[in-house]
Each structure stands twice: as structure tokens, then as C-alpha cells.
Design a protein around this motif. Structure first.
Motif, PDB file in Angstrom:
ATOM      1  N   LEU A   1      -6.478  -1.548 -26.226  1.00 48.57           N
ATOM      2  CA  LEU A   1      -7.512  -1.232 -25.249  1.00 48.57           C
ATOM      3  C   LEU A   1      -7.543   0.267 -24.981  1.00 48.57           C
ATOM      4  O   LEU A   1      -6.599   0.828 -24.416  1.00 48.57           O
ATOM      5  N   HIS A   2      -8.635   0.900 -25.403  1.00 48.76           N
ATOM      6  CA  HIS A   2      -8.847   2.336 -25.161  1.00 48.76           C
ATOM      7  C   HIS A   2      -9.482   2.465 -23.776  1.00 48.76           C
ATOM      8  O   HIS A   2     -10.694   2.381 -23.617  1.00 48.76           O
ATOM      9  N   LEU A   3      -8.638   2.688 -22.766  1.00 49.95           N
ATOM     10  CA  LEU A   3      -9.061   2.539 -21.373  1.00 49.95           C
ATOM     11  C   LEU A   3      -9.619   3.806 -20.751  1.00 49.95           C
ATOM     12  O   LEU A   3     -10.240   3.736 -19.678  1.00 49.95           O
ATOM     13  N   THR A   4      -9.387   4.969 -21.361  1.00 45.98           N
ATOM     14  CA  THR A   4      -9.836   6.218 -20.746  1.00 45.98           C
ATOM     15  C   THR A   4     -10.402   7.150 -21.805  1.00 45.98           C
ATOM     16  O   THR A   4      -9.942   7.167 -22.951  1.00 45.98           O
ATOM     17  N   ASP A   5     -11.396   7.914 -21.397  1.00 46.47           N
ATOM     18  CA  ASP A   5     -11.978   8.931 -22.273  1.00 46.47           C
ATOM     19  C   ASP A   5     -12.826   9.863 -21.417  1.00 46.47           C
ATOM     20  O   ASP A   5     -12.827   9.764 -20.187  1.00 46.47           O
ATOM     21  N   ASP A   6     -13.551  10.750 -22.083  1.00 46.32           N
ATOM     22  CA  ASP A   6     -14.386  11.694 -21.332  1.00 46.32           C
ATOM     23  C   ASP A   6     -15.413  10.975 -20.470  1.00 46.32           C
ATOM     24  O   ASP A   6     -15.740  11.426 -19.372  1.00 46.32           O
TER      25      ASP A   6
ATOM     26  N   THR B   1     -10.351  14.075 -21.648  1.00 46.61           N
ATOM     27  CA  THR B   1      -9.903  13.887 -20.256  1.00 46.61           C
ATOM     28  C   THR B   1     -10.919  14.389 -19.233  1.00 46.61           C
ATOM     29  O   THR B   1     -10.543  14.745 -18.108  1.00 46.61           O
ATOM     30  N   THR B   2     -12.205  14.395 -19.562  1.00 46.54           N
ATOM     31  CA  THR B   2     -13.204  14.831 -18.589  1.00 46.54           C
ATOM     32  C   THR B   2     -13.177  13.954 -17.346  1.00 46.54           C
ATOM     33  O   THR B   2     -13.217  14.457 -16.205  1.00 46.54           O
ATOM     34  N   ALA B   3     -13.113  12.631 -17.530  1.00 48.43           N
ATOM     35  CA  ALA B   3     -13.117  11.725 -16.378  1.00 48.43           C
ATOM     36  C   ALA B   3     -11.886  11.960 -15.509  1.00 48.43           C
ATOM     37  O   ALA B   3     -11.970  11.979 -14.272  1.00 48.43           O
TER      38      ALA B   3
ATOM     39  N   VAL C   1      -9.313  19.616 -20.973  1.00 52.60           N
ATOM     40  CA  VAL C   1      -7.959  19.371 -21.482  1.00 52.60           C
ATOM     41  C   VAL C   1      -6.950  19.568 -20.352  1.00 52.60           C
ATOM     42  O   VAL C   1      -7.103  20.462 -19.499  1.00 52.60           O
ATOM     43  N   LEU C   2      -5.933  18.704 -20.315  1.00 52.17           N
ATOM     44  CA  LEU C   2      -4.858  18.878 -19.347  1.00 52.17           C
ATOM     45  C   LEU C   2      -4.116  20.196 -19.593  1.00 52.17           C
ATOM     46  O   LEU C   2      -4.163  20.744 -20.695  1.00 52.17           O
ATOM     47  N   ASP C   3      -3.430  20.666 -18.577  1.00 52.94           N
ATOM     48  CA  ASP C   3      -2.685  21.937 -18.668  1.00 52.94           C
ATOM     49  C   ASP C   3      -1.194  21.632 -18.872  1.00 52.94           C
ATOM     50  O   ASP C   3      -0.487  21.291 -17.912  1.00 52.94           O
ATOM     51  N   PRO C   4      -0.686  21.723 -20.083  1.00 51.40           N
ATOM     52  CA  PRO C   4       0.733  21.429 -20.329  1.00 51.40           C
ATOM     53  C   PRO C   4       1.675  22.388 -19.628  1.00 51.40           C
ATOM     54  O   PRO C   4       2.869  22.074 -19.469  1.00 51.40           O
ATOM     55  N   SER C   5       1.177  23.561 -19.219  1.00 47.90           N
ATOM     56  CA  SER C   5       2.044  24.529 -18.534  1.00 47.90           C
ATOM     57  C   SER C   5       2.157  24.246 -17.047  1.00 47.90           C
ATOM     58  O   SER C   5       2.966  24.873 -16.356  1.00 47.90           O
ATOM     59  N   ASN C   6       1.361  23.298 -16.544  1.00 44.07           N
ATOM     60  CA  ASN C   6       1.351  22.948 -15.127  1.00 44.07           C
ATOM     61  C   ASN C   6       2.371  21.834 -14.893  1.00 44.07           C
ATOM     62  O   ASN C   6       2.171  20.688 -15.314  1.00 44.07           O
ATOM     63  N   GLU C   7       3.433  22.126 -14.224  1.00 46.59           N
ATOM     64  CA  GLU C   7       4.510  21.155 -14.038  1.00 46.59           C
ATOM     65  C   GLU C   7       4.061  19.946 -13.232  1.00 46.59           C
ATOM     66  O   GLU C   7       4.689  18.868 -13.313  1.00 46.59           O
ATOM     67  N   GLN C   8       2.967  20.068 -12.467  1.00 46.30           N
ATOM     68  CA  GLN C   8       2.470  18.922 -11.706  1.00 46.30           C
ATOM     69  C   GLN C   8       1.935  17.814 -12.605  1.00 46.30           C
ATOM     70  O   GLN C   8       1.822  16.656 -12.182  1.00 46.30           O
TER      71      GLN C   8
END
Length: 783
Positions: free
Chosen positions: A186-191, A243-245, A272-279
């Protein structure tokens, strides 16, 4: 429809020619047909192993779906008519858990397995064997020893792009179980959407699930429904791209600038998510913890595909982070992100799956790699010690023939050029062709003349494995051949000199090729590398394959048309022995199993087509449109999406209610017509010609009536079909009468077939192939 299926089945079984193979799909590993048959009575005594209540439910479902008129008597009597035996073991592999033995005699049906899942598989086979004969319900006497070739036989559904109600997903689970597919991805998430309810981060579904999402309770119930049918459910949360949504709900997790508007367009987007953001990582820890509590399967898919690095490249904080952690480029940054996510999943007792972009030298070997870009990445992953799954060639949202999917194999045969001493001469060319969306496709072609007098052709696309062409013909300055590619089946018709001119028909629609000669026998050695062959150890890493049904062209009203019956081809390829590869035999069984699935499992392909056509024509013309649809096909491969892109319709709000949307990838009636035509061209029997003419007139008359119906967008195609039918009548009469066509007649028909072969309203008039075959069978007279 049930009457039609039973009549077809009875005919096959009564005919000695069709005694084997039986209309089963997927076909068992070993089957021995014996004398006699088991007759169901009005009471069926069933003996089950103790401590297996799910098997009682499975037997009840088997009887209900089979429409067998019998009362079930669950008994411990050893003389039970249906005896189910479970030889339980704690050491069975995934494949062994699905192994079963089925023995049918005049007096008893005995079904045994190592695991309850194997019993469920055997019941599905038994259900396909049941037939109505007069007033009796019978199963032929036989013995089956069966096991799957691959342990992973999946189907990806994409409710992220277009929401799918649970009732429609459950129907697909029933159909999956019927043909022994065992993983629902199940592809549950996308833009374009977020479909998983998060109780910790509710904005995700509030923002990304406005047009629908699944509650955790609904998903747990779906998992239970699947488990009853021997199917696992693997969820996918796609990160760090697509990851727009997600970014609309929690913009602080994104690489700036975060998205501000909902995405309705298809394709690859910058969010796109920020891999440098520790949150980001505590967020994913909590989210994936919720996911793990809903989905008990040991695997979680994290996507990882099609990540655009522009925002990473342009962000000072991200660049500083990369320097600090000695990450050389965006690929290294994504690898860092993947390892962090893998550790989160590992802490939850889950194994990570990712699309083939996640593959890098530091990726833990436990991570499963799913290949969508080609067998090359599948092999690369397996050689590096990763479990691997193939989806290339199993994309059913791209219409293709069932035969193409049937030939596609996770472990293909090796390909190599002949030895040098077998070659008389060879020539090579570079070529390319433009697509309406995406970059041009380029490659190299080599044509070899062998000492045996044969010609061979090899195609090399950059980064792809060597392809050997089939049906190579070099005649009168033209070179024709066929081959399978990641795009689909390809038919080439080329003029090869110092340049390349001609076309590749990819699927069923053409691309125009251009190119230049690059080398020949006198200039250099033949630059062909052998097709890589996996080691025995690496082959064991290939888990199997997975159908992909991406959502751009899929709605609940269309899903069965797109998925079945071609899904049957993938199901057999992944279950049955590799040696079972007779396409004609498969098509004959596929047609029967399709009828069976409509009657007994709930397949709605035909129903969905009829409902769609009712929106397009008055009720008085429905039969005509159903008739004429036999001559039409949706443009195969990604041609349809490319056409939509050019027309500005490549988005979520573009309607899917046109004629093309309700067409199957191919039609049995046209395929049969083409076979009958080939037979007549060899045998020239008057009765055969009469049958061909009857069919052509049937199509022609339907086209003529529809052409008079106002307000149908496809009216120009109807005129073309009527003219093509007349051309078929004229050519076949000329062949039968030994009166060749004139040059003018031939030119006119050639123009008609070429126009019919071009994409119109995202369709092609597939009848053009048969008319072209007829045209090639006659020669013109010279004026």
C-alpha cells in the motif's frame, strides 16, 4: 456469464485435446490427471486439523465462492469426503509455507500442507477445478504437488494519488488470493495525498487526506481481511521525496522553501525533507511507531525514489551539514538519511524496503531493494547481498499485452553474442528517438551476418543489459525485428545504411528513429558485452516480483479494467515453473479464468466497461460500442501520460471518463481475428474467409451506426474503422480471386493503416495490424 464459463469448461474437459492443461492459473508445478471424478453431494463431510479455526473459515469461503450447493459437516470422522491435513513444522521457509498437495479420487479430496497458508492455496486451486456438469458438481480425479517459484508475489496499489475505498481494495485482495498473489503493498503517501491516520500528527490527514484517508482501525481490519486470505500487507511512507502533502502539514521539516499549495500535477516535484534537521528523525520515529502498531508485517517500505536535490544543493544549512559530515554530494546525503531511517525501523523490529535509488555501498545488507528502473538494479542489489524484488515489466498502469508481462522474468536467461569465428560480418549504428515527455531515448544497434546464413541483431541501451532481438528479417533494404525492453515490447522497422531511418513501435504506438552508422567488421572488434548472469548465491536473493498499479490513470470505477486479466500473467510468472512459457496456452487459460473470476470471485472488468460506455452513448448503441471496442486499444507504455502532458491534462483533476479509459489493454476478439487471419493466409479455405468477412462486416456496421450518433468525441475513429473494415474485405477478396490490388488502391489502404496506427485521443485503432498483414500478403499490379 456463469453459464458461458461452465459451457467453456465442460467443452475443454470433454475434448481429449484439452485434457491437459486444465484451465488453472497459476498452473501447478506438477499435475497428474487421472481417471474418474469426485461428485459433490448435498452434504460435504470435512475433517480439519485441530487448533486451526482459520481453516474452517477458509473452507466456508471456498464453498461460498464456488456456489457449491452442499451443507458443510465438520467432523472428526476419518471417512470425511474433504480431508485437510496439516503437517506443521517450525522450520518451513516462506516458499514451503505455501506448498501443498492435492489428491482427488472418486471418493475423497485430500489436501495437505506444512502450513495453513498452503491449505488456502490448495483450496484456491480446488475452486478453479470445480465445474457444473448437467445437474452435478464435479472435480476431476488428479494429483497435484505444488509450490511457488518465488516467495514474494506482490501488488502495489496507490491510493495516495487517487483515493481507493476499502471495498475496492478488498475486492482486489479476493482476486489476489484467487491467483495466489501474497503481498499487498500500500503506497499510502505521496505529493498528492496522505492516506494514513496519524494520531500523533493529525495534520497529515487533515491536510493531505481531505478527499479520503484510512483510519487506523480501518487499516487493521484490512490487514485482518488480507491475513484470512494468506496475504501480507506492507505499508509505504514515501520519504524523503514525494513529500508535498507532508510538507503542507509540517513545513518546518522541509528543506526551504516548504510547499504552500496542494499538489495536483503528476510527476516529480521539488518538495523534500531536510536530512540536516534533527527534528525530522523524532518525527519519523513517532510516525513509524504508529505505522508498526497498525501493520504487523516485518517489512516497511520507505520509498526513497525520485528525490530531486535542487533544494539541498541551494540550501546553505544543508550544504554546511554535508561538509560537517563529509557527505560528498546529494546521493551521499540521501544515503545518510536512509541509514538513519533504517535504524529507526530496526529499533521497531522492522526490515526496510526502498526503491532502487536507496542502493549504495554502505546500505545494510538486510534492506530489501525494489527495482523499478530495470533488471540491472535488481542484479546489482542481489550481487551486493540485498534481498531484491522486480517491478520493471510488471507496471500494469502502463497498458501492455499480457504476453509481455508473461515473458518478463525476475531471473531472465543470459544473452551473449556469437563467437567471432561464427560471424561473417557485422555493422553498428547509434540511434535515438524523441518522446513527448522526458529525455530522448538513445542506444546502439548491431546486425550480425553469421556463417550459417542467419542474421542476428543486438540492442544496447546505456546502462542496460544487452538485448538479443527476435524474428530478425533483412529484406529489400529493410531490417525488421522484435525485442522486449523496459518500455514494453518493441517492433522495429528500419532502413540501415550510413544512417538509420524508421520506427520503433513501443507497445502499440510508434516512435520515429534517427541515427548514424558507427562501426563495421573492418573498423573494430564487435563491442558487445555478455548479459550478466547472477551467481547461484545472488539468485537466492531475488525474492520475486511485484505488480505496480500507479494511480495517475486509476479510479475505483476503472481499477479492475486496468489490473485484470493482465495481473493473471504476473501471478503465473511468479508462481509457476519458468519452463511454463507457452503464451498461446496461457491466453487460452487466461480467458477461462477471467470468466471464472467474474462469476465466482467478483472481478468487475466487464461491468466497469459497460458502466463507462453507458455514459458515452445512448442505451440503443451500447452493443455497438462494445463491439467496436474490440478493434481499439489504449496507447501502450507511457504514451497516454505523455499525450496528457502535451495537452495540459497531466494532473489529478483531468477526467478519466473518455472512451480510452474503459478499454482493456488488449482484446481477445481481435487477437483471435489476427490468428484466424494468419491461418487463412496459409490454408485459404473458403469457410475461413467467410468467418473473417462476417467479423469485418460486424465491426463495420457497428462503426457506421455509431458514426451517425451525435456528440461522441470518437466519431472520426468510427469512420476510420469502417473504412479499414472495407479495406480488409477488398484485400481478402483480391487475394482469394488472385487479382492483385492496383498501385493506387494499395497506396490508399497504406495511408489508412498508417493513420489508424497513430495515437488519436490516447488510442490506436488496433485493427490496423490485421489489415496491414493482409496488405503485405498481396502484391500490386503496375499501371
Amino acid at each position: 456469464m456463469r453459464i458461458l464459463y461452465c459451457l467453456c469448461l465442460a467443452f475443454l474437459w470433454l475434448s481429449p485435446v484439452w485434457a491437459q492443461p486444465l484451465p488453472l492459473l497459476p498452473y501447478p508445478k506438477q499435475l497428474e490427471l487421472q481417471q474418474g471424478e469426485f461428485v459433490f453431494t448435498d452434504q460435504l463431510k470435512v475433517q480439519l486439523p485441530t487448533g486451526q479455526p482459520e481453516l474452517k473459515t477458509a473452507v466456508k469461503r471456498f464453498i461460498q465462492q464456488s456456489h457449491v450447493k452442499t451443507r458443510l459437516d465438520f467432523t472428526k470422522n476419518d471417512k470425511a469426503q474433504l480431508l485437510i491435513q496439516l503437517n506443521a513444522t517450525t522450520t518451513a521457509t516462506a516458499r514451503q509455507m505455501e506448498t501443498y498437495q492435492l489428491e482427488v479420487s472418486n471418493n475423497q479430496i485430500r489436501l495437505s500442507a506444512l502450513h495453513a497458508t498452503g491449505i488456502k492455496r490448495g483450496l484456491q486451486t480446488l475452486q478453479q477445478l470445480i465445474k457444473q456438469q448437467a445437474n452435478r458438481t464435479v472435480v476431476p480425479a488428479l494429483r497435484i504437488d505444488d509450490e511457488p517459484r518465488f516467495s514474494w508475489r506482490g501488488l502495489l496499489l496507490d491510493p495516495a494519488r487517487r483515493f481507493l475505498p476499502l471495498t475496492d481494495i478488498k475486492r482486489q485482495l479476493d482476486l489476489m488470493a484467487a491467483v495466489k498473489l501474497n503481498v499487498l503493498h500500500l503506497h499510502l503517501t505521496d505529493d498528492q495525498g496522505w492516506r494514513f491516520e496519524s494520531k500523533v500528527f493529525p495534520k497529515l490527514q487533515q491536510v493531505g487526506g481531505k478527499d479520503g484517508y484510512y483510519t487506523q482501525d480501518e487499516l487493521k481490519e484490512l490487514v485482518s481481511y488480507a491475513k484470512e486470505r494468506g496475504i501480507r500487507v506492507v505499508p509505504e511512507i514515501d520519504v524523503p521525496g514525494h513529500t508535498t502533502a507532508l510538507g503542507l502539514a509540517y513545513p518546518h521539516l522541509m528543506t526551504a522553501p516548504a510547499p504552500t499549495d496542494a499538489e495536483i500535477h503528476w510527476g516529480v516535484h521539488a518538495a523534500v525533507l531536510d536530512p540536516s534537521n534533527e527534528q525530522v528523525y523524532p518525527f519519523l520515529q513517532q510516525l513509524l511507531t504508529e505505522l508498526a502498531q497498525v501493520f504487523p508485517d516485518p517489512y516497511v517500505h520507505i520509498g526513497g525514489d525520485e528525490v530531486l536535490s535542487d533544494r539541498w544543493d541551494q540550501n546553505n544549512e544543508v550544504q554546511a551539514f554535508m561538509q560537517q559530515h563529509q557527505l560528498a554530494d546529494a546521493g551521499a546525503l540521501q544515503a545518510y538519511f536512509n541509514r538513519r531511517v533504517e535504524q529507526i525501523l530496526k529499533s521497531l523490529g522492522k526490515t526496510m524496503i526502498g526503491w532502487d535509488e536507496v542502493l549504495d555501498d554502505q546500505l545494510p545488507s538486510s534492506v530489501v531493494v525494489q527495482s523499478w528502473r530495470g533488471t540491472e538494479s535488481l542484479f546489482q542489489a542481489a550481487e551486493k547481498g540485498h534481498p531484491a524484488i522486480l517491478s520493471t515489466g510488471f507496471y500494469l498502469d502502463q497498458p501492455q499485452t499480457a504476453a509481455y508481462h508473461y515473458r518478463n522474468d525476475p531471473l531472465p536467461d543470459s544473452v551473449s553474442a556469437p563467437e567471432r569465428d561464427q560471424i561473417t560480418s557485422w555493422s553498428g549504428w547509434n540511434f535515438q528517438f524523441e518522446r513527448k515527455r522526458g529525455s530522448p531515448v538513445s542506444g546502439s544497434l548491431y546486425v550480425l551476418q553469421l556463417k550459417s546464413g542467419q542474421q542476428q541483431a543486438f540492442i544496447q541501451f546505456p546502462g542496460k543489459m544487452l538485448i538479443k532481438a527476435k524474428a530478425v528479417q533483412v529484406k529489400a533494404g529493410h531490417t525488421n525485428f522484435q525485442f522486449d525492453s523496459w518500455m514494453g515490447p518493441v517492433k522495429a522497422s528500419l532502413q540501415l545504411n550510413d544512417t538509420v531511418q524508421g520506427k520503433f513501435v513501443v507497445g502499440n504506438a510508434p516512435y520515429q528513429l534517427t541515427g548514424q552508422a558507427i562501426a563495421s567488421t573492418q573498423q573494430s572488434s564487435l563491442p558487445l558485452d555478455a548479459h550478466r548472469q547472477l551467481s547461484t548465491e545472488a539468485q537466492q536473493q531475488v525474492l520475486g516480483g511485484e505488480i505496480a498499479l500507479w494511480g495517475e490513470l486509476i479510479t475505483p470505477e476503472l481499477i479492475d479494467i486496468r489490473l485484470w486479466p493482465n495481473g493473471f500473467a504476473v501471478a503465473e510468472r511468479l508462481w509457476s515453473p519458468k519452463s511454463r512459457n507457452d503464451e498461446q496456452d496461457f491466453y487460452q487459460r487466461m480467458e477461462l479464468v477471467q470468466l471464472w473470476a467474474q462469476d465466482f470471485i467478483g472481478l468487475q472488468s466487464q461491468q466497469q466497461q459497460i458502466q463507462g460506455f453507458k455514459q458515452l452513448v445512448p442505451a440503443s448503441h451500447l452493443a455497438d460500442l462494445l463491439t467496436l471496442a474490440e478493434t481499439l486499444e489504449p496507447a501502450h507504455y507511457y504514451h497516454r501520460l505523455h499525450e496528457k502532458s502535451v495537452a495540459g491534462l497531466y494532473h489529478q483533476q483531468a477526467p478519466l471518463n473518455q472512451l480510452v479509459d474503459f478499454l482493456p489493454a488488449e482484446h481477445q476478439a481481435l487477437r483471435q481475428f489476427e490468428q484466424d487471419l494468419e491461418l487463412w493466409l496459409v490454408q485459404k479455405k473458403p469457410q475461413q474467409l467467410s468467418q473473417l468477412h462476417t467479423k469485418l462486416r460486424h465491426w463495420q456496421q457497428a462503426a457506421q451506426r455509431l458514426a451517425k450518433t451525435p456528440k461522441i468525441a470518437a466519431t472520426p475513429l468510427f469512420h476510420q474503422i469502417a473504412e479499414l473494415c472495407q479495406a480488409g474485405l477488398d484485400i481478402s477478396n483480391s487475394i482469394a480471386a488472385h487479382q492483385p490490388l492496383s498501385v493506387a488502391e494499395r497506396q490508399q489502404i497504406t495511408q489508412q493503416t498508417e493513420a489508424a496506427a497513430a495515437i488519436q485521443q490516447e488510442m490506436i485503432i488496433a485493427l490496423h495490424r490485421a489489415i496491414t498483414t493482409l496488405l503485405q500478403a498481396t502484391a500490386p499490379v503496375h499501371n
